[in-house]
Motif scaffolding. Structure first.
Motif, PDB file in Angstrom:
ATOM      1  N   LEU A 143      -0.044   9.325  -6.423  1.00 51.57           N
ATOM      2  CA  LEU A 143      -1.295   9.021  -7.136  1.00 51.57           C
ATOM      3  C   LEU A 143      -1.920  10.319  -7.638  1.00 51.57           C
ATOM      4  O   LEU A 143      -1.886  11.333  -6.950  1.00 51.57           O
ATOM      5  N   PRO A 144      -2.503  10.285  -8.849  1.00 53.54           N
ATOM      6  CA  PRO A 144      -3.132  11.506  -9.367  1.00 53.54           C
ATOM      7  C   PRO A 144      -4.297  11.939  -8.481  1.00 53.54           C
ATOM      8  O   PRO A 144      -5.075  11.110  -8.011  1.00 53.54           O
ATOM      9  N   ARG A 145      -4.390  13.244  -8.240  1.00 54.58           N
ATOM     10  CA  ARG A 145      -5.483  13.823  -7.459  1.00 54.58           C
ATOM     11  C   ARG A 145      -6.181  14.880  -8.297  1.00 54.58           C
ATOM     12  O   ARG A 145      -5.642  15.335  -9.292  1.00 54.58           O
ATOM     13  N   THR A 146      -7.354  15.252  -7.888  1.00 54.79           N
ATOM     14  CA  THR A 146      -8.035  16.378  -8.530  1.00 54.79           C
ATOM     15  C   THR A 146      -8.555  17.293  -7.431  1.00 54.79           C
ATOM     16  O   THR A 146      -8.486  16.952  -6.244  1.00 54.79           O
ATOM     17  N   ARG A 147      -9.106  18.440  -7.834  1.00 49.55           N
ATOM     18  CA  ARG A 147      -9.596  19.404  -6.834  1.00 49.55           C
ATOM     19  C   ARG A 147     -10.760  18.861  -6.022  1.00 49.55           C
ATOM     20  O   ARG A 147     -11.040  19.327  -4.924  1.00 49.55           O
ATOM     21  N   GLY A 151      -7.708  11.751   0.158  1.00 50.91           N
ATOM     22  CA  GLY A 151      -7.402  10.625  -0.732  1.00 50.91           C
ATOM     23  C   GLY A 151      -7.133   9.358   0.053  1.00 50.91           C
ATOM     24  O   GLY A 151      -7.707   9.156   1.122  1.00 50.91           O
ATOM     25  N   PRO A 152      -6.256   8.487  -0.444  1.00 49.09           N
ATOM     26  CA  PRO A 152      -5.986   7.226   0.243  1.00 49.09           C
ATOM     27  C   PRO A 152      -5.396   7.456   1.621  1.00 49.09           C
ATOM     28  O   PRO A 152      -4.738   8.464   1.848  1.00 49.09           O
ATOM     29  N   GLY A 153      -5.655   6.529   2.528  1.00 47.36           N
ATOM     30  CA  GLY A 153      -5.024   6.614   3.843  1.00 47.36           C
ATOM     31  C   GLY A 153      -6.006   6.642   4.991  1.00 47.36           C
ATOM     32  O   GLY A 153      -5.633   6.433   6.137  1.00 47.36           O
ATOM     33  N   ASP A 154      -7.284   6.922   4.697  1.00 48.03           N
ATOM     34  CA  ASP A 154      -8.290   6.838   5.765  1.00 48.03           C
ATOM     35  C   ASP A 154      -9.231   5.685   5.412  1.00 48.03           C
ATOM     36  O   ASP A 154      -8.993   4.937   4.475  1.00 48.03           O
ATOM     37  N   ASP A 155     -10.317   5.545   6.161  1.00 47.72           N
ATOM     38  CA  ASP A 155     -11.226   4.428   5.891  1.00 47.72           C
ATOM     39  C   ASP A 155     -11.953   4.594   4.570  1.00 47.72           C
ATOM     40  O   ASP A 155     -12.302   3.621   3.910  1.00 47.72           O
ATOM     41  N   CYS A 156     -12.224   5.840   4.219  1.00 45.85           N
ATOM     42  CA  CYS A 156     -12.854   6.148   2.931  1.00 45.85           C
ATOM     43  C   CYS A 156     -12.148   7.353   2.327  1.00 45.85           C
ATOM     44  O   CYS A 156     -11.530   8.142   3.050  1.00 45.85           O
ATOM     45  N   ALA A 157     -12.303   7.511   1.048  1.00 48.72           N
ATOM     46  CA  ALA A 157     -11.926   8.782   0.427  1.00 48.72           C
ATOM     47  C   ALA A 157     -13.073   9.761   0.645  1.00 48.72           C
ATOM     48  O   ALA A 157     -14.229   9.353   0.816  1.00 48.72           O
ATOM     49  N   ILE A 182       0.846  -1.200   0.000  1.00 45.30           N
ATOM     50  CA  ILE A 182       0.000   0.000   0.000  1.00 45.30           C
ATOM     51  C   ILE A 182       0.884   1.254   0.000  1.00 45.30           C
ATOM     52  O   ILE A 182       0.659   2.196  -0.760  1.00 45.30           O
ATOM     53  N   ALA A 183       1.919   1.231   0.852  1.00 40.91           N
ATOM     54  CA  ALA A 183       2.804   2.398   0.928  1.00 40.91           C
ATOM     55  C   ALA A 183       3.492   2.641  -0.421  1.00 40.91           C
ATOM     56  O   ALA A 183       3.613   3.778  -0.882  1.00 40.91           O
ATOM     57  N   ARG A 184       3.919   1.564  -1.085  1.00 44.61           N
ATOM     58  CA  ARG A 184       4.579   1.710  -2.397  1.00 44.61           C
ATOM     59  C   ARG A 184       3.636   2.284  -3.431  1.00 44.61           C
ATOM     60  O   ARG A 184       4.007   3.113  -4.240  1.00 44.61           O
ATOM     61  N   GLY A 200      -8.299   5.612  -3.626  1.00 48.55           N
ATOM     62  CA  GLY A 200      -8.234   4.579  -2.606  1.00 48.55           C
ATOM     63  C   GLY A 200      -8.182   3.201  -3.224  1.00 48.55           C
ATOM     64  O   GLY A 200      -8.151   3.051  -4.450  1.00 48.55           O
ATOM     65  N   GLY A 201      -8.152   2.203  -2.348  1.00 48.01           N
ATOM     66  CA  GLY A 201      -8.090   0.845  -2.863  1.00 48.01           C
ATOM     67  C   GLY A 201      -8.065  -0.165  -1.748  1.00 48.01           C
ATOM     68  O   GLY A 201      -8.219   0.159  -0.570  1.00 48.01           O
ATOM     69  N   ASN A 202      -7.882  -1.391  -2.156  1.00 54.61           N
ATOM     70  CA  ASN A 202      -7.854  -2.508  -1.228  1.00 54.61           C
ATOM     71  C   ASN A 202      -6.928  -3.549  -1.820  1.00 54.61           C
ATOM     72  O   ASN A 202      -6.843  -3.687  -3.042  1.00 54.61           O
ATOM     73  N   ILE A 203      -6.226  -4.256  -0.935  1.00 50.96           N
ATOM     74  CA  ILE A 203      -5.351  -5.331  -1.415  1.00 50.96           C
ATOM     75  C   ILE A 203      -5.699  -6.589  -0.647  1.00 50.96           C
ATOM     76  O   ILE A 203      -5.860  -6.562   0.576  1.00 50.96           O
ATOM     77  N   THR A 204      -5.843  -7.679  -1.386  1.00 49.28           N
ATOM     78  CA  THR A 204      -6.140  -8.953  -0.738  1.00 49.28           C
ATOM     79  C   THR A 204      -5.258 -10.046  -1.335  1.00 49.28           C
ATOM     80  O   THR A 204      -4.822  -9.945  -2.471  1.00 49.28           O
TER      81      THR A 204
END
Ligand SMILES: [Mg+2]
Length: 324
Positions: free
Chosen positions: A18-22, A27-33, A11-13, A122-126
């Motif tokens: 990551l592209p962001r917009t206004r 963004g990523p890093g909390d439970d939701c965007a 996840i850290a890598r 955001g995302g998820n890894i399994t």
């Protein structure tokens, strides 16, 4: 066997740069965007690519795979005439893939997202037995959404670009059809590196009346079938008008069966009430456009072949690969 990096390391890598917009408040890093609200109607779509089903790692680079995973989703937004805005990514990771693979995958995904002005929020890894990448993409409607259920008898049926190239490229990669040189490269590229017709879709959606539209992901015949079924109409398609590329013809001749039944082109198919010349549409949309037939009242799909013979496809035949 190589082990994938641990979940948090990965996840850290992947979350760097990551592209962001206004619109992105968080963004990523909390439970939701957290996204700022928009007054426009929202579009949402999801698509998965599964190893062994949709791709084979021997065929292309990880970066190509990342870009393709986003483009298949962008194509659904394009089919509605929408503007893509943000996405979340689910990665199912199998053993045997190292950090370099995921770096490449995300390099391709980031580049494609940045080009389309899409924020990866955001995302998820399994862990899984099979590698897959699933993207949920959000978009919004600028004017009117193009739908599948608004085709009417008399509408002309158009497609963008060339069709059949990606299906032929896939068969070349699978060693089912031989090809060499620039034609091979071109066809294989159409399969591995599709470009969703987002800009053309946005321009199409501004036409009045709003066209019925769909993207060609499963094959022209099948995707046209969805429009016919949803709209309660039929169509007459002229095989000699199908836009086959020079590379397609060089490798496969004039046989249009792959152009009709093969998927993965991610071109747009749309139905226009007013007849507009192909040249005028090309100028307006910025892509090649071909009129391939028209919508009819009787609920049949007819294919007129090069000798003028007409064959029908029953409604039960939509999921068949070939006309009956
Ligand atoms: Mg679609």
């Amino acid at each position: 066997m190589k082990e994938p990096p641990g979940e948090f390391e990965l996840i850290a890598r992947l979350c760097g740069k990551l592209p962001r917009t206004r619109r992105v408040i968080l963004g990523p890093g909390d439970d939701c965007a957290l996204l700022a609200p928009s007054p426009r109607p929202q579009l949402i779509t999801v698509d998965s690519m599964v190893e062994g089903v949709h791709f084979n790692l021997q065929w292309g680079t990880p970066a190509m795979l990342g870009a393709r995973a986003l483009n298949v989703n962008l194509s659904d937004i394009a089919a509605m005439g929408g503007v893509p805005t943000s996405c979340v990514v689910n990665l199912a990771v199998r053993p045997g893939l190292d950090a370099g693979f995921f770096d490449g995958l995300y390099r391709g995904l980031r580049k494609a997202a940045a080009e389309a002005a899409v924020a990866v929020v955001g995302g998820n890894i399994t862990r899984a037995n099979q590698l897959s990448i699933t993207i949920t993409l959000l978009g919004e409607v600028e004017t009117q959404a193009m739908r599948r259920d608004t085709a009417r008898p008399g509408d002309k049926v158009y497609v963008t670009g060339n069709i059949g190239d990606a299906a032929l490229g896939l068969r070349i990669l699978q060693n089912k059809i031989p090809a060499v040189g620039s034609a091979r490269n071109q066809l294989v590229k159409r399969f591995l590196q599709p470009r969703a017709q987002v800009a053309a879709g946005r321009k199409l959606a501004r036409l009045q009346p709003t066209p019925a539209a769909i993207d060609i992901s499963d094959g022209l015949w099948q995707d046209l079938g969805h429009i016919l079924e949803c709209s309660g109409v039929g169509a007459r398609i002229i095989s000699t008008r199908l836009p086959l590329s020079a590379a397609y013809r060089r490798v496969y001749g004039d046989d249009c069966d792959l152009a009709l039944s093969g998927g993965d082109d991610y071109e747009l198919l749309f139905c226009l009430r007013n007849e507009i010349s192909e040249a005028a549409l090309r100028r307006h949309l910025g892509v090649a456009v071909s009129c391939i037939g028209e919508i009819t009242r009787d609920k049949q799909a007819l294919l007129v072949n090069s000798t003028g013979n007409i064959s029908a496809v029953s409604h039960r035949g939509w999921d068949q690969l070939r006309p009956s």
